[in-house]
Scaffold this motif. Structure first.
Motif, PDB file in Angstrom:
ATOM      1  N   GLU A  97      28.359  79.217  55.013  1.00 45.54           N
ATOM      2  CA  GLU A  97      28.741  79.591  53.661  1.00 45.54           C
ATOM      3  C   GLU A  97      27.732  80.520  52.991  1.00 45.54           C
ATOM      4  OE1 GLU A  97      31.602  78.887  52.389  1.00 45.54           O
ATOM      5  OE2 GLU A  97      32.181  77.737  54.164  1.00 45.54           O
ATOM      6  N   PHE A  98      26.673  80.864  53.710  1.00 47.21           N
ATOM      7  CA  PHE A  98      25.696  81.763  53.111  1.00 47.21           C
ATOM      8  C   PHE A  98      26.359  83.123  52.895  1.00 47.21           C
ATOM      9  CE2 PHE A  98      22.021  84.493  52.694  1.00 47.21           C
ATOM     10  CZ  PHE A  98      21.108  83.676  52.025  1.00 47.21           C
ATOM     11  N   PRO A  99      26.225  83.692  51.709  1.00 44.03           N
ATOM     12  CA  PRO A  99      26.976  84.926  51.393  1.00 44.03           C
ATOM     13  C   PRO A  99      26.551  86.099  52.263  1.00 44.03           C
ATOM     14  CG  PRO A  99      25.333  84.473  49.704  1.00 44.03           C
ATOM     15  CD  PRO A  99      25.376  83.262  50.586  1.00 44.03           C
ATOM     16  N   ARG A 100      27.520  86.912  52.636  1.00 44.08           N
ATOM     17  CA  ARG A 100      27.221  88.152  53.334  1.00 44.08           C
ATOM     18  C   ARG A 100      26.746  89.173  52.310  1.00 44.08           C
ATOM     19  NH1 ARG A 100      31.341  89.444  58.219  1.00 44.08           N
ATOM     20  NH2 ARG A 100      29.742  91.070  58.414  1.00 44.08           N
ATOM     21  N   LEU A 101      25.689  89.903  52.653  1.00 36.66           N
ATOM     22  CA  LEU A 101      25.068  90.840  51.721  1.00 36.66           C
ATOM     23  C   LEU A 101      25.065  92.241  52.329  1.00 36.66           C
ATOM     24  CD1 LEU A 101      21.966  88.641  50.766  1.00 36.66           C
ATOM     25  CD2 LEU A 101      24.053  88.950  49.411  1.00 36.66           C
ATOM     26  N   SER A 102      25.430  93.212  51.534  1.00 35.65           N
ATOM     27  CA  SER A 102      25.373  94.604  51.966  1.00 35.65           C
ATOM     28  C   SER A 102      23.949  95.127  51.759  1.00 35.65           C
ATOM     29  CB  SER A 102      26.363  95.446  51.160  1.00 35.65           C
ATOM     30  OG  SER A 102      25.956  95.515  49.798  1.00 35.65           O
ATOM     31  N   PRO A 103      23.591  96.263  52.382  1.00 35.86           N
ATOM     32  CA  PRO A 103      22.255  96.835  52.153  1.00 35.86           C
ATOM     33  C   PRO A 103      21.965  97.099  50.677  1.00 35.86           C
ATOM     34  CG  PRO A 103      23.265  97.850  54.076  1.00 35.86           C
ATOM     35  CD  PRO A 103      24.316  96.970  53.456  1.00 35.86           C
ATOM     36  N   ASP A 104      22.971  97.539  49.915  1.00 39.28           N
ATOM     37  CA  ASP A 104      22.758  97.773  48.482  1.00 39.28           C
ATOM     38  C   ASP A 104      22.489  96.467  47.740  1.00 39.28           C
ATOM     39  OD1 ASP A 104      23.093 100.481  48.776  1.00 39.28           O
ATOM     40  OD2 ASP A 104      25.227 100.456  48.278  1.00 39.28           O
ATOM     41  N   GLU A 105      23.195  95.411  48.120  1.00 42.67           N
ATOM     42  CA  GLU A 105      22.963  94.109  47.481  1.00 42.67           C
ATOM     43  C   GLU A 105      21.582  93.569  47.818  1.00 42.67           C
ATOM     44  OE1 GLU A 105      27.480  92.267  47.190  1.00 42.67           O
ATOM     45  OE2 GLU A 105      26.406  92.186  49.107  1.00 42.67           O
ATOM     46  N   LEU A 106      21.116  93.804  49.033  1.00 44.84           N
ATOM     47  CA  LEU A 106      19.771  93.375  49.410  1.00 44.84           C
ATOM     48  C   LEU A 106      18.714  94.117  48.602  1.00 44.84           C
ATOM     49  CD1 LEU A 106      20.160  93.121  53.295  1.00 44.84           C
ATOM     50  CD2 LEU A 106      19.647  91.231  51.740  1.00 44.84           C
ATOM     51  N   ARG A 107      18.884  95.427  48.468  1.00 41.18           N
ATOM     52  CA  ARG A 107      17.926  96.196  47.666  1.00 41.18           C
ATOM     53  C   ARG A 107      17.970  95.769  46.199  1.00 41.18           C
ATOM     54  NH1 ARG A 107      19.587 100.441  51.155  1.00 41.18           N
ATOM     55  NH2 ARG A 107      21.233 101.040  49.708  1.00 41.18           N
ATOM     56  N   ASN A 108      19.127  95.361  45.726  1.00 43.17           N
ATOM     57  CA  ASN A 108      19.237  94.890  44.349  1.00 43.17           C
ATOM     58  C   ASN A 108      18.472  93.578  44.156  1.00 43.17           C
ATOM     59  OD1 ASN A 108      20.397  95.005  41.639  1.00 43.17           O
ATOM     60  ND2 ASN A 108      21.613  93.244  42.273  1.00 43.17           N
ATOM     61  N   LEU A 109      18.463  92.738  45.188  1.00 41.56           N
ATOM     62  CA  LEU A 109      17.743  91.462  45.099  1.00 41.56           C
ATOM     63  C   LEU A 109      16.239  91.657  45.224  1.00 41.56           C
ATOM     64  CD1 LEU A 109      20.044  89.148  47.255  1.00 41.56           C
ATOM     65  CD2 LEU A 109      19.766  89.066  44.779  1.00 41.56           C
ATOM     66  N   THR A 110      15.818  92.523  46.134  1.00 40.21           N
ATOM     67  CA  THR A 110      14.384  92.698  46.376  1.00 40.21           C
ATOM     68  C   THR A 110      13.752  93.720  45.444  1.00 40.21           C
ATOM     69  OG1 THR A 110      14.868  94.371  48.076  1.00 40.21           O
ATOM     70  CG2 THR A 110      14.635  92.087  48.797  1.00 40.21           C
ATOM     71  N   VAL A 111      14.547  94.477  44.694  1.00 37.57           N
ATOM     72  CA  VAL A 111      14.069  95.493  43.759  1.00 37.57           C
ATOM     73  C   VAL A 111      13.131  96.468  44.479  1.00 37.57           C
ATOM     74  CG1 VAL A 111      13.222  95.892  41.429  1.00 37.57           C
ATOM     75  CG2 VAL A 111      14.119  93.673  42.028  1.00 37.57           C
ATOM     76  N   GLY A 112      13.525  96.922  45.637  1.00 36.73           N
ATOM     77  CA  GLY A 112      12.716  97.848  46.415  1.00 36.73           C
ATOM     78  C   GLY A 112      13.087  97.757  47.880  1.00 36.73           C
ATOM     79  N   ILE A 113      12.419  98.595  48.689  1.00 41.18           N
ATOM     80  CA  ILE A 113      12.749  98.641  50.112  1.00 41.18           C
ATOM     81  C   ILE A 113      11.586  98.231  51.007  1.00 41.18           C
ATOM     82  CG2 ILE A 113      14.458 100.466  49.762  1.00 41.18           C
ATOM     83  CD1 ILE A 113      12.369 102.455  50.797  1.00 41.18           C
ATOM     84  N   TYR A 114      10.376  98.108  50.462  1.00 42.35           N
ATOM     85  CA  TYR A 114       9.223  97.803  51.318  1.00 42.35           C
ATOM     86  C   TYR A 114       9.398  96.458  52.017  1.00 42.35           C
ATOM     87  CZ  TYR A 114       4.493  96.552  52.721  1.00 42.35           C
ATOM     88  OH  TYR A 114       3.394  96.148  53.448  1.00 42.35           O
ATOM     89  N   GLN A 115       9.804  95.440  51.263  1.00 43.84           N
ATOM     90  CA  GLN A 115       9.976  94.122  51.860  1.00 43.84           C
ATOM     91  C   GLN A 115      11.077  94.129  52.922  1.00 43.84           C
ATOM     92  OE1 GLN A 115       9.782  94.686  48.561  1.00 43.84           O
ATOM     93  NE2 GLN A 115       7.751  93.835  48.191  1.00 43.84           N
ATOM     94  N   LEU A 116      12.120  94.906  52.691  1.00 50.41           N
ATOM     95  CA  LEU A 116      13.203  94.972  53.671  1.00 50.41           C
ATOM     96  C   LEU A 116      12.761  95.697  54.938  1.00 50.41           C
ATOM     97  CD1 LEU A 116      16.256  95.766  51.355  1.00 50.41           C
ATOM     98  CD2 LEU A 116      15.660  93.588  52.425  1.00 50.41           C
ATOM     99  N   LYS A 117      11.810  96.611  54.825  1.00 49.64           N
ATOM    100  CA  LYS A 117      11.300  97.279  56.011  1.00 49.64           C
ATOM    101  C   LYS A 117      10.573  96.302  56.934  1.00 49.64           C
ATOM    102  CE  LYS A 117      10.790 101.956  54.131  1.00 49.64           C
ATOM    103  NZ  LYS A 117       9.831 103.046  53.798  1.00 49.64           N
ATOM    104  N   LEU A 118       9.981  95.261  56.358  1.00 49.97           N
ATOM    105  CA  LEU A 118       9.285  94.263  57.163  1.00 49.97           C
ATOM    106  C   LEU A 118      10.225  93.200  57.721  1.00 49.97           C
ATOM    107  CD1 LEU A 118       6.164  93.628  54.881  1.00 49.97           C
ATOM    108  CD2 LEU A 118       6.330  95.146  56.854  1.00 49.97           C
TER     109      LEU A 118
END
Length: 483
Positions: free
Chosen positions: A342-363
């Motif tokens: 049941e964990f929600p599926r997240l798009s790349p834009d939704e992930l960037r909206n949650l992390t407020v940036g891209i550095y953390q997503l790069k890791l």
């Protein structure tokens, strides 16, 4: 572009500034300037340049000296230094809207600058006094320190120095020295309520800047005896790093000129400042700004970050009040396919909206590669009494003996909260890299056809910590019986 760092059209423009250099039988005006630019861009030795350009080594030295003097007088002052552009020009044309939204004022826009020191390594000197004063205890090697002052778009306003590298020449003292000695009329350029975004190395200059009416924004220090920043400290630090990253990217751009990345011979120390300013002038003139931003999207993002910075971390309070970090037996490790359907599926834009940036997503991909088990699933822990929260144990990427617990609260359609035990894990302005990696894997990565892992180059090297057994126990017993 490969050899000089600029295009042919840009090279022609540089040549237009250098009409006083006369051509000789060994080299022309264009060859003279090209020698210097190739030297700075590639870091090649004079011997190699002599071979490539078919000019004697002594002729290469003379050409480099002539080109350096000419460009320093006619080209560099037009594109670097506090005197080459006005304070109003920086505010109107070289300030990202996000920075004004977070730190500035809508009515009277201040000048916002980001300041940081960079390093240029030099040889060990046989002059013992200079050897001591040029040795950096932080880097454990001799170097000199230019101070880079950039706008929030990445435009380099000025480069101060270079300075010595001992304890008396830390970042705070360099900044205070520059202002007190009024380098490049900096006292007239800066005005009251202007803003400097700095890192923790400038802590000893904060009171001095306050006395001048200049506001300094710096990440908070972790108090002695504490293992984690408070929510307010972590949130305010994220606001600073959201703006301050630009100076790190500028330093990386400058080091693309290999001359500054290599160890500079001590005979070239008198000219390091001129070379740095020339490279900065080339970047300002011919390179695009690193990040201009967008008026509408930056204002929305800035307002969002300022709002989040004032919020509490409700999941952290729940973890501490209900002792979720101590009830070990209540958490059961299950396969990801069974426990987080049941964990929600997240798009790349939704992930960037949650992390407020891209550095953390790069890791995220690197963290995921380390934490995937043999069957390809994260080790997720759930509690039957708390159906909307999952717990994950994450290995620190810096310290082998340290691991962090993190919690993520979610519903069928969205992620509603997170908390990690790392230093910055309590913030709600974005998420730390540990939380971001779990969000990326559960919400996006595991739904893709394949996750391309990060190559582990240790597989190609020997490991002295692993000693294979020459024989198993049964073989040992058999050999003992035969004897």
């Amino acid at each position: 572009m490969t050899l000089t760092g600029i295009s042919k059209e840009n090279f022609d423009d540089v040549i237009s500034h250098c009409q006083s250099i006369r051509s000789t039988k060994n080299r022309s005006l264009r060859t003279c300037i090209a020698l210097l630019l190739v030297k700075l861009r590639t870091g090649l030795s004079n011997q190699m340049l002599s071979t490539l350009f078919n000019i004697e080594k002594s002729g290469v030295r003379r050409a480099l000296r002539t080109a350096r003097k000419e460009l320093t007088e006619t080209f560099t002052p037009n594109y670097v230094g506090f005197g080459h552009l006005s304070r109003r020009d920086v505010i109107e044309n070289h300030t990202r809207p996000l920075a004004q939204e977070i730190f500035g004022s809508i009515v009277e826009k201040p000048a916002i600058l980001v300041v940081d020191g960079t390093y240029i390594y030099i040889q060990k000197s046989s002059n013992f006094k200079f050897q001591r004063r040029s040795f950096s205890q932080h880097k454990n090697r001799p170097l000199v320190k230019p101070m880079v002052i950039v706008s929030t778009t990445g435009y380099i306003v000025s480069v101060l120095g270079p300075y010595l590298a001992d304890l008396k020449n830390n970042d705070a003292n360099i900044l205070k020295h520059s202002i007190k000695t009024n380098v490049e009329d900096i006292q007239d350029w800066l005005q009251q309520d202007d803003i400097l975004v700095v890192d923790r190395g400038f802590r000893d200059s904060i009171d001095f800047l306050d006395s001048l009416g200049i506001k300094a924004h710096m990440p908070a220090f972790l108090p002695k005896g504490h293992k984690q920043h408070t929510v307010d400290e972590a949130n305010s630090a994220r606001l600073v790093t959201k703006i301050r990253w630009i100076v790190e990217s500028v330093n990386g751009r400058l080091k693309q000129w290999r001359y500054l990345q290599n160890v500079v011979p001590n005979t070239q120390i008198p000219y390091i400042g001129e070379y740095v300013c020339l490279i900065v002038a080339l970047c300002n003139k011919y390179r695009r700004p690193l990040n201009q931003g967008n008026q509408d999207s930056d204002q929305i993002l800035g307002a969002k970050m300022k709002y989040l910075a004032s919020q509490r971390n409700m999941l952290q309070e729940r973890v501490e009040s209900e002792a979720l970090h101590r009830r070990i037996s209540s958490w059961k490790a299950l396969d990801a396919e069974d426990c987080v359907v049941e964990f929600p599926r997240l798009s790349p834009d939704e992930l960037r909206n949650l992390t407020v940036g891209i550095y953390q997503l790069k890791l995220a991909r690197s963290y995921t590669t380390e934490h995937l088990s043999e069957d390809g699933d994260y080790s997720i822990m759930v509690n039957s009494e708390i159906p909307d929260v999952l717990r994950v144990r994450i290995q620190s990427r810096h310290i082998s003996s340290k691991q962090y617990l993190l919690w993520i609260q979610y519903s069928s359609g969205s992620v509603t909260g997170w908390y990690c035990q790392c230093r910055a894990g309590a913030r709600v302005v974005g998420a730390c890299a540990h939380v971001a990696s779990v969000l990326w894997y559960l919400g996006y990565g595991r739904h893709t056809e394949s996750i391309t892992g990060v190559q582990n180059w240790a597989n190609y090297l020997e490991d002295a910590a692993v000693i294979p057994e020459l024989m198993d126990e049964s073989e040992s017993e058999d050999s003992a019986t035969e004897e």
